[in-house]
Design an enzyme around this catalytic site. Structure first.
Site, PDB file in Angstrom:
ATOM      1  N   LYS A 130       0.832  -1.209   0.000  1.00 14.00           N
ATOM      2  CA  LYS A 130       0.000   0.000   0.000  1.00 14.00           C
ATOM      3  C   LYS A 130       0.870   1.265   0.000  1.00 14.00           C
ATOM      4  O   LYS A 130       0.715   2.129  -0.848  1.00 14.00           O
ATOM      5  CB  LYS A 130      -0.933   0.028   1.237  1.00 14.00           C
ATOM      6  N   ARG A 189     -10.325  -0.386   8.530  1.00  9.16           N
ATOM      7  CA  ARG A 189      -9.747  -1.700   8.799  1.00  9.16           C
ATOM      8  C   ARG A 189     -10.706  -2.601   9.565  1.00  9.16           C
ATOM      9  O   ARG A 189     -10.394  -3.755   9.827  1.00  9.16           O
ATOM     10  CB  ARG A 189      -8.516  -1.504   9.655  1.00  9.16           C
ATOM     11  N   ARG A 192      11.667  -5.235   5.194  1.00  8.52           N
ATOM     12  CA  ARG A 192      11.316  -3.830   4.941  1.00  8.52           C
ATOM     13  C   ARG A 192      12.168  -2.887   5.791  1.00  8.52           C
ATOM     14  O   ARG A 192      12.428  -3.128   6.968  1.00  8.52           O
ATOM     15  CB  ARG A 192       9.845  -3.568   5.252  1.00  8.52           C
ATOM     16  N   ARG A 207      10.865  -1.155  11.505  1.00 12.42           N
ATOM     17  CA  ARG A 207       9.723  -0.972  12.408  1.00 12.42           C
ATOM     18  C   ARG A 207       9.661  -2.071  13.466  1.00 12.42           C
ATOM     19  O   ARG A 207       9.900  -3.230  13.166  1.00 12.42           O
ATOM     20  CB  ARG A 207       8.430  -0.982  11.588  1.00 12.42           C
ATOM     21  N   ARG A 217      -0.827  -9.379  13.047  1.00 15.42           N
ATOM     22  CA  ARG A 217      -1.403  -8.389  12.128  1.00 15.42           C
ATOM     23  C   ARG A 217      -2.212  -9.070  11.020  1.00 15.42           C
ATOM     24  O   ARG A 217      -3.280  -8.602  10.634  1.00 15.42           O
ATOM     25  CB  ARG A 217      -0.291  -7.518  11.540  1.00 15.42           C
TER      26      ARG A 217
END
Ligand code: AP5
Length: 222
Positions: free
Chosen positions: A18, A94, A129, A158, A169
């Protein structure tokens, strides 16, 4: 040159791409990019009231409560830049309660872009990431490496980007996704997100160009 400012929602599992696609979309359509994840991380870093409420849940990979996030988003969408330039909502809604809150506030979108990526690919994307704290640009150690060593040295990882947290998640994502997408069937645009990011970009841009040009023609013809 749009008849009315574009209103776009981008959705997909954690690490489905995203944020990566938003970099292109916001530049091309000059819309305000609202990532609820980025907004909440900024609130946590600033130690604001919202940040204090969100911190523990975010670190655990869990969703922040609907009450907290709905207020933040509605307030932001009502601001002048969003009303004038349009918006690109990333990471919201969400839950069904969040989708219902938008609907009852009369907030609709022109397109609901849904990135579909199998879970096993998402885990590898999350673990590799990295983010550049200076530019906000998203990299991946394997799929999208930083261009210089200087950038590589300052990249951050992160706290919720671990294999363990991404499972939490993903569970939240799967529990909620059907109840949200059923609200947007009329504007749904599904994209296979497990292909090169340039291909994903081309498909999304093709769709949005057609959508907004078509709207423009409709206005011109009347
Ligand atoms: P948020 O920041 O929204 O996290 P997320 O949805 O889990 O999404 P990500 O940012 O992880 O991924 P992305 O889809 O943007 O992927 P990216 O482009 O970076 O939310 C974080 C937390 O905030 C939540 O857990 C929750 O606690 C809270 N929160 C936020 N919104 C909330 C809400 N509405 N309600 C309640 N709580 C909320 O790509 C991932 C990686 O893959 C990158 O390294 C990238 O380089 C790479 N990549 C991208 N595209 C490709 C491709 N096509 N091929 C190969 N690699 C690719």
């Amino acid at each position: 040159t749009f008849s009315s400012p574009p209103k776009i929602i981008i959705a997909g599992a954690p690490a489905s791409g995203k944020g990566t696609q938003c970099e292109i979309i916001k530049a091309r359509y000059n819309v305000v990019h609202l990532s609820t994840g980025d907004m909440l991380r900024a609130a946590v870093a600033a130690g604001s009231e919202v940040g204090k409420k969100a911190k523990a849940q975010m670190e655990a990979g869990e969703l922040v409560s609907d009450e907290v996030i709905i207020g933040v988003v509605k307030e932001r969408l009502a601001q002048q830049d969003c009303r004038e330039r349009g918006w690109l909502l990333d990471g919201f809604p969400r839950t069904r309660a969040q989708a219902d809150a938008l609907a009852s506030a009369g907030i609709t979108c022109d397109s609901f872009v849904f990135l579909k990526v199998p879970d096993e690919i998402l885990v590898e994307r999350v673990v590799g990431r990295r983010t550049d704290p200076e530019t906000g640009k998203i990299y991946h150690l394997k799929f999208s490496p930083p261009p210089t060593e200087e950038i590589e040295r300052r990249l951050t990882h992160r706290a919720d980007d671990t294999e363990e947290k991404v499972k939490v998640r993903l569970k939240a994502f799967h529990e909620n996704v059907n109840s949200i997408s059923s609200c947007y069937t009329a504007v749904m645009f599904e994209v296979k997100g497990d292909q090169h990011k340039k291909n994903v970009e081309e498909i999304i841009v093709g769709h949005l160009d057609t959508l907004f040009k078509r709207n423009q023609e409709t206005v011109d013809a009347s």
